[in-house]
Enzyme design. Structure first.
Site, short mmCIF file in Angstrom:
data_model
loop_
_atom_site.label_atom_id
_atom_site.label_comp_id
_atom_site.label_asym_id
_atom_site.label_seq_id
_atom_site.Cartn_x
_atom_site.Cartn_y
_atom_site.Cartn_z
N SER A 48 -0.13 -18.66 4.40
CA SER A 48 -1.15 -19.07 3.46
C SER A 48 -1.82 -20.39 3.81
O SER A 48 -2.83 -20.73 3.21
CB SER A 48 -0.53 -19.17 2.07
OG SER A 48 0.50 -20.14 2.09
N LYS B 199 -3.55 -29.11 2.53
CA LYS B 199 -3.67 -27.75 1.98
C LYS B 199 -4.05 -27.83 0.51
O LYS B 199 -3.49 -28.64 -0.24
CB LYS B 199 -2.35 -27.01 2.16
CG LYS B 199 -2.35 -25.55 1.70
CD LYS B 199 -1.01 -24.91 1.98
CE LYS B 199 -0.97 -23.44 1.56
NZ LYS B 199 0.36 -22.83 1.89
N SER C 192 4.39 -19.24 5.72
CA SER C 192 3.04 -19.80 5.66
C SER C 192 2.78 -21.03 6.48
O SER C 192 1.66 -21.53 6.48
CB SER C 192 2.68 -20.10 4.21
OG SER C 192 2.42 -18.91 3.53
#
Ligand SMILES: NC(=O)CC(=O)O
Length: 413
Positions: free
Chosen positions: A131, A62, A155
């Site tokens: 996210s 990420k 997330s």
């Protein structure tokens, strides 16, 4: 999807090389990412280790997690091209295990709620969630066997459920968040995405240096408490039906399943999550807010505007309530005849369009409690959108959460 355990078995059997395994991911990315858009950048010339328990495993990182050989853009033009000097410790650990950090996966800006351009791999007209959008989408599209994400609200669990993959938000601080852009130091938790529970269990056990996480034998007949918290707004009928299907399947597989209700204290703790999150985000993102406020996306800018008014008294009171709730949760598991809690992973399937990454209301309490959470795909809606259920164990009992999740994964077939 690409299974970590399957790739490793083929490498161990000598029928696939680590280069070949990474090549499978690169081929899938070339074939599918134009439609999914899961990546912020790719390593054009990855170094592929020949040894190590994760040799040949391509991993998505990420893009709020520092990497020394790829930019870390935080999903924001403020950090365009930013090159950390060092890998985050979790990335360094992956390399020591032989894994290949092949790509940075898209993140919502600073891991908040403003959407990415990433599409749901199971239905391009829907959100992958957030996210950790790119990590969930990359695994769901069969482009990677493993990806890292983070959770402050929902997330990891929410996008994993939306994309039809297994997501694990481990016990708080099981994995070090050093080198991960902070949003809330009391909540931010590193997590991961994989095709199946066994893949995720192996990866987490290796990353956390805790073999027991992967060796929790099927704990026989787990005692499962099923709950839909009454302090969360309504869930969609499809999601509630998937929860009941998972509960009945677990029961047929030998689990002892009963309905669970949560004391009002947990509703009070649920309301404390945004107070703690917003107070800490105001400080964690103070530099960006002071120097680049106009470059922040609308939802984050508005949240930080409002966070300026969250005072220390409210913050300290919220932390006291959260502490009381964590102690009370131990009693739910201890005296409440519960090995794991089974609940919803999200209010429903992935939202239509890309404007919203969905709602974390079925995740936020558990993030605040710091307990291990695993989402397991259960079924798809009539429109082909995945639905997951969430398995939660007591703090530090990550292996038991994964073992119960594996039982449910097998039971729903
Ligand atoms: N970072 C987060 O967990 C926010 C979200 O739930 O989307």
């Amino acid at each position: 999807m690409l299974s970590l355990l399957d790739l490793r078995a083929r490498i161990d059997a000598g029928t696939l090389t680590p280069h070949g395994a990474v090549g499978l991911a690169r081929e899938a990315i070339a074939a599918r990412d134009d439609a999914v858009r899961a990546f912020a950048c790719l390593d054009p010339r990855p170094a592929v280790a020949q040894e190590g328990p994760l040799a040949g495993i391509a991993v998505g990182i990420k893009d709020i997690i520092d990497t020394a050989d790829l930019p870390t853009g935080m999903g924001s033009p403020i950090y365009a091209g930013w090159r950390p000097k060092a890998d985050a410790p979790v990335v360094a650990r992956l390399r020591r295990l032989g894994a290949v950090p092949l790509a940075k996966t898209t993140t919502t800006p600073f891991a908040f709620l403003d959407p990415t351009a990433t599409r749901n791999p199971r239905h391009s007209g829907h959100s992958p969630g957030g996210s950790s959008a790119g990590s969930a989408a990359a695994v769901g599209a069969g482009m990677l066997p493993l990806a890292l994400g983070t959770q402050t609200g929902g997330s990891v669990i929410r996008p994993a459920a939306f994309c039809g993959v297994v997501g694990v938000k481990p016990s708080f601080r099981l994995l070090p968040t050093v080198g991960v852009k902070c949003y809330s130091w009391a909540l931010d938790t590193l997590g991961l995405f994989a095709a199946r529970v066994g893949d995720a269990a192996r990866a987490l056990a290796l990353l956390a240096e805790r073999p027991g996480i992967d060796l929790v034998a099927d704990t026989g007949a787990p005692r499962i408490g099923v709950v839909v918290p009454d302090f969360c707004d309504e869930a969609e009928a499809d999601a509630l039906a998937a929860l009941q299907r998972a509960a009945r399947a677990a029961e047929r597989a030998g689990a002892r399943v009963h309905d669970l209700s949560l004391a009002p204290l947990f509703g009070e703790a649920f309301a404390c999550h945004p107070v703690i999150q917003d107070y800490e985000a105001r400080q964690a993102l103070a530099w960006e807010y002071a120097h680049h406020r106009e470059a922040l996306p609308p939802l984050l800018r508005a949240a930080l505007d409002a966070a300026q008014d969250v005072g220390t008294d409210a913050y300290d009171a919220a932390r006291r309530t959260a502490h009381r709730a964590r102690r009370s949760l131990k009693d739910v598991f201890g005296e409440g005849d519960v090995d794991v809690i089974l609940t919803l992973s999200a209010p429903g399937a992935a939202p239509e369009g890309l404007a919203s990454t969905g709602d974390s209301r079925f995740n936020r309490l558990w993030t605040l409690m710091g307990v291990p959470c695993v989402t397991v795909p259960v079924e798809t809606t009539g429109g082909g959108l995945p639905l997951g259920v969430q398995v939660i164990a007591r703090f530090g009992d990550d292996g038991r959460a994964l073992a119960a999740a594996r039982l449910i994964e097998r039971a729903v077939g």
